[in-house]
Each structure stands twice: as C-alpha cells, then as structure tokens.
Design a protein around this motif. Structure first.
Motif, short mmCIF file in Angstrom:
data_model
loop_
_atom_site.label_atom_id
_atom_site.label_comp_id
_atom_site.label_asym_id
_atom_site.label_seq_id
_atom_site.Cartn_x
_atom_site.Cartn_y
_atom_site.Cartn_z
N UNK A 70 0.82 -1.21 0.00
CA UNK A 70 0.00 0.00 0.00
C UNK A 70 0.86 1.26 0.00
N UNK A 71 2.01 1.20 0.65
CA UNK A 71 2.87 2.39 0.73
C UNK A 71 3.43 2.79 -0.63
N UNK A 72 3.55 1.84 -1.56
CA UNK A 72 4.12 2.15 -2.87
C UNK A 72 3.07 2.56 -3.89
N UNK A 73 1.81 2.68 -3.50
CA UNK A 73 0.75 3.04 -4.43
C UNK A 73 0.47 4.54 -4.36
N UNK A 74 -0.41 4.99 -5.24
CA UNK A 74 -0.73 6.42 -5.34
C UNK A 74 -1.79 6.82 -4.32
N UNK A 75 -2.08 8.09 -4.32
CA UNK A 75 -3.09 8.61 -3.39
C UNK A 75 -4.48 8.10 -3.75
N UNK A 76 -4.70 7.74 -5.01
CA UNK A 76 -6.01 7.20 -5.42
C UNK A 76 -6.27 5.87 -4.72
N UNK B 126 -6.73 6.37 -0.95
CA UNK B 126 -8.02 6.99 -0.62
C UNK B 126 -9.16 5.97 -0.69
N UNK B 127 -9.15 5.10 -1.71
CA UNK B 127 -10.19 4.08 -1.82
C UNK B 127 -10.12 3.11 -0.65
N UNK B 128 -8.92 2.69 -0.28
CA UNK B 128 -8.77 1.78 0.86
C UNK B 128 -9.23 2.43 2.16
N UNK B 129 -8.89 3.69 2.33
CA UNK B 129 -9.32 4.39 3.55
C UNK B 129 -10.84 4.53 3.60
N UNK B 130 -11.47 4.78 2.46
CA UNK B 130 -12.93 4.91 2.43
C UNK B 130 -13.60 3.58 2.77
N UNK C 205 -4.63 -3.88 -8.00
CA UNK C 205 -4.81 -2.97 -9.13
C UNK C 205 -3.78 -1.85 -9.09
N UNK C 206 -3.49 -1.34 -7.89
CA UNK C 206 -2.50 -0.28 -7.77
C UNK C 206 -1.09 -0.75 -8.08
N UNK C 207 -0.77 -1.99 -7.73
CA UNK C 207 0.58 -2.49 -7.98
C UNK C 207 0.81 -2.93 -9.42
N UNK C 208 -0.21 -3.52 -10.06
CA UNK C 208 -0.02 -4.11 -11.38
C UNK C 208 -0.57 -3.27 -12.53
N UNK C 209 -1.63 -2.52 -12.30
CA UNK C 209 -2.25 -1.75 -13.38
C UNK C 209 -1.86 -0.28 -13.36
N UNK D 254 -6.10 7.16 -14.94
CA UNK D 254 -6.78 6.13 -15.73
C UNK D 254 -7.31 5.02 -14.84
N UNK D 255 -6.57 4.68 -13.79
CA UNK D 255 -7.06 3.68 -12.85
C UNK D 255 -8.33 4.16 -12.15
#
Length: 349
Positions: free
Chosen positions: A16-22, A25-29, A86-90, A98-99
């Motif tokens: 999770x630390x290596x992913x974007x703010x998008x 934010x989805x995980x936090x929601x 999705x954050x790590x691979x896409x 785009x994600x």
C-alpha cells in the motif's frame, strides 16, 4: 492463523505504501465505511437498491458509493486486496488517473446493469423483493474488472503450477465457481450479478473505449470476447459476438474500428489491416527475438570449443613451414577467377 496475520499485514502495508493517493483513498474509504456500519446501515444508504435507483426516488449517488460499502470483515479484506493489486499491477501501466476512471466506469456500470437486470426479473415475476430487498454492494464487480485487465496485460503468465492455470482463464473460472456456489445457495444472487457485470463492463471499456498512446481500445485477437471461453466453444461464441457487434455498428451504438499494424524495424510505414494489431505484432516480435537468441546461443556453444582434429592440423602447419598455404592460393585463384569472369563479361553481353 495468528502466526500468518502479522506477516500478511506487513506485506499489505508495504504494498500500500508504494501506491498512489487514489489507491490509498479508496482503501481508507472502505475501512472507514466498514467501521461506520457498526453504527448505521451503510449498505442500505450507499448500496444500490433497484427500486430506489429508478424513478421516483433517484438514489443516483449509490452508483458511485455501492462498491465502498461492506458488511463483513472478509469482504473488506477482499476489497482491499483487489484495490492494492490494481495499484501495484495496473497503475504503473495506466497511471493513477486512468485507474480511477476505470474504477468509476466499472462500478457505475455494475450498479446500472445490476439494477436493470433485477427490474427485468421483477417484470417477469412481479415479486417486489427483487426491487426493494436486493442490495448491490461491495468490490466484487471491480474484482472482475481487475481480472479482465490482468488477462489483457499478462494473460500468458502462470497463476498456479499444479494444476497449471494461466491468468487468461481466471476470470471465467471464478465466474463458474460463483455460479456453482449460487446454485448451492451459499451466496446471494447479487454477488454473482456484481462479478458478472464487472467482467462484462470492464471488457467493453478496455476493448472499445480506453484511450492510450496507440489510440482507443484493444482490438488484438488475444483479447476477443471468445477467448474468455473454452476453445471448443470459441468458434460459436465468436460468431455470435461478431454478429452482435455488427448490429451495434449499424445502429450507431458502436463505431467500426480499423486495426493498425506497424511494420516497424527499418521503416516507419504503418499499414491499416483488418486482422492485425500493434500489440499482437509486438508479441510476435518478442517471441521471434527470443527464439533467435536461443538459436544463437546454441551456435555459440557449439563453436566455443574447437575439435581435436582442427588443433592437430594447425600444429602441423606451424611445425612444417614448407607446406604450401592452400588457403592463400585458393584465395588468389578465387580472386583471379573472379577478375577473369568480370573481364569476359562484356564479350558475353
């Protein structure tokens, strides 16, 4: 079980630390709404209820929020894992924007298609439970979309070795598993509907509408709709899919796409052909390069060690200087013959 939970949590936090703010934010929601569900019924207010989505209620916001609402901790775990994967691979391939677009398109489509399917079921049966007792919620629709996207990008990779399962067959295998569980009444119908419509809507978006540097969509042969089915059914499914696509093109719902093939290499010629795609061409080019490298490696291995006969012959030539240099003579004769042929050429013409 308690021994593996800290390790799983550590890997999840590192991913999770290596992913974007998008993604964050989805995980936090998802986590926040799950904690809120202990106080209020978040699935009722944020999930898609077919009777409330259509007039006169118009609960339109549920099309966006239904994927974030979960009731059980294992559903939360599946949702978080789906978003992180999705954050790590896409996300490195598409970008964060785009994600996010893919996330919104798939979930809105799942809400609309699911509500419309239950409305048709109500019309056929006149049971109000299909309108007001059904709650479409959770991330299973987006899970289906992520699996379809992974089939597109890494379909030939192996997921399981025993038995051997490739990524390209995972979306339909999971759909078959959910269908069996639904027949045994172990899961509710909204779970199967969410996943099925997620697979369908994500394929339509990636096939025809996603924008990228090469244009729009992915018309490669390996991503055709028939490839989701076993090989024995692919001809029939492909025929039906082509017929449906032709009808949609005629009624102006879809536009006819022209595939482009990049000849590449020395020239920059681009030819429009009906059955090729740059992604297929690149895939074939990579396979050809791999085969060529393997062949060159075998040739180098064979020529790396000279034979004993060649070594003895070279040593004999070095010890006997009176032996004629046949190679030089041969070379001179070949040069002379070539000159004679060149000089005699005008007389022959």
């Amino acid at each position: 079980m308690n021994r593996y939970l800290p390790v799983a949590r550590q890997h999840f936090l590192a991913a999770l630390a290596s992913t974007s703010v998008v993604v964050k934010s989805i995980c936090a929601a998802v986590i926040l709404l799950y904690l809120l569900s202990f106080a209020v019924d978040t699935v009722y207010g944020l999930g898609v209820t077919p009777g409330y989505l259509f007039p006169p209620n118009f609960w339109i916001w549920t099309l966006v929020t239904h994927s974030l609402a979960e009731k059980h901790v294992w559903d939360v775990a599946v949702s978080l894992a789906t978003v992180v994967v999705a954050g790590r691979l896409l996300e490195p391939l598409w970008g964060a924007l785009e994600l996010l677009i893919f996330f919104v398109v798939v979930n809105v489509s799942v809400g609309l298609l699911g509500a419309f399917a239950y409305f048709l079921t109500y019309v056929a049966s006149f049971h109000l439970s299909y309108l007001f007792d059904v709650r479409i919620h959770g991330m299973l629709g987006f899970l289906g979309g992520v699996l379809v996207a992974l089939k597109q990008t890494m379909g030939d990779s192996t997921v399981l070795k025993v038995p051997q399962v490739r990524m390209k067959v995972v979306p339909m295998l999971l759909l078959l598993l959910l269908a069996v569980l639904r027949l045994t009444t172990l899961i509710e119908s909204n779970v199967l509907a969410s996943y099925g419509f997620g697979v369908l809507s994500s394929w339509v978006y990636l096939r025809f509408y996603q924008r990228h540097s090469r244009g729009r969509g992915d018309m490669s042969d390996h991503f055709a709709f028939a490839t989701f089915f076993p090989e024995i059914l692919q001809p029939v499914v492909g025929l039906v899919a082509n017929l449906v696509h032709s009808i949609l093109v005629k009624v102006k719902v879809c536009r006819k796409t022209v595939k482009r093939y990049d000849v590449g290499a020395p020239s920059s010629i681009t030819i429009s052909l009906p059955g090729t795609d740059p992604q297929d061409a690149e895939r074939r080019r990579q396979l050809a390069l791999k085969a060529l490298n393997e062949r060159l490696k075998r040739v180098e291995d064979q020529s790396a060690w000279p034979s004993m006969e060649d070594e003895e012959e070279d040593a004999a030539k070095a010890e006997s200087p009176l032996l004629p240099n046949t190679s030089a003579a041969g070379k001179g004769n070949s040069q002379e013959s070539s000159l004679i042929t060149f000089e005699d050429a005008p007389s022959q013409l």
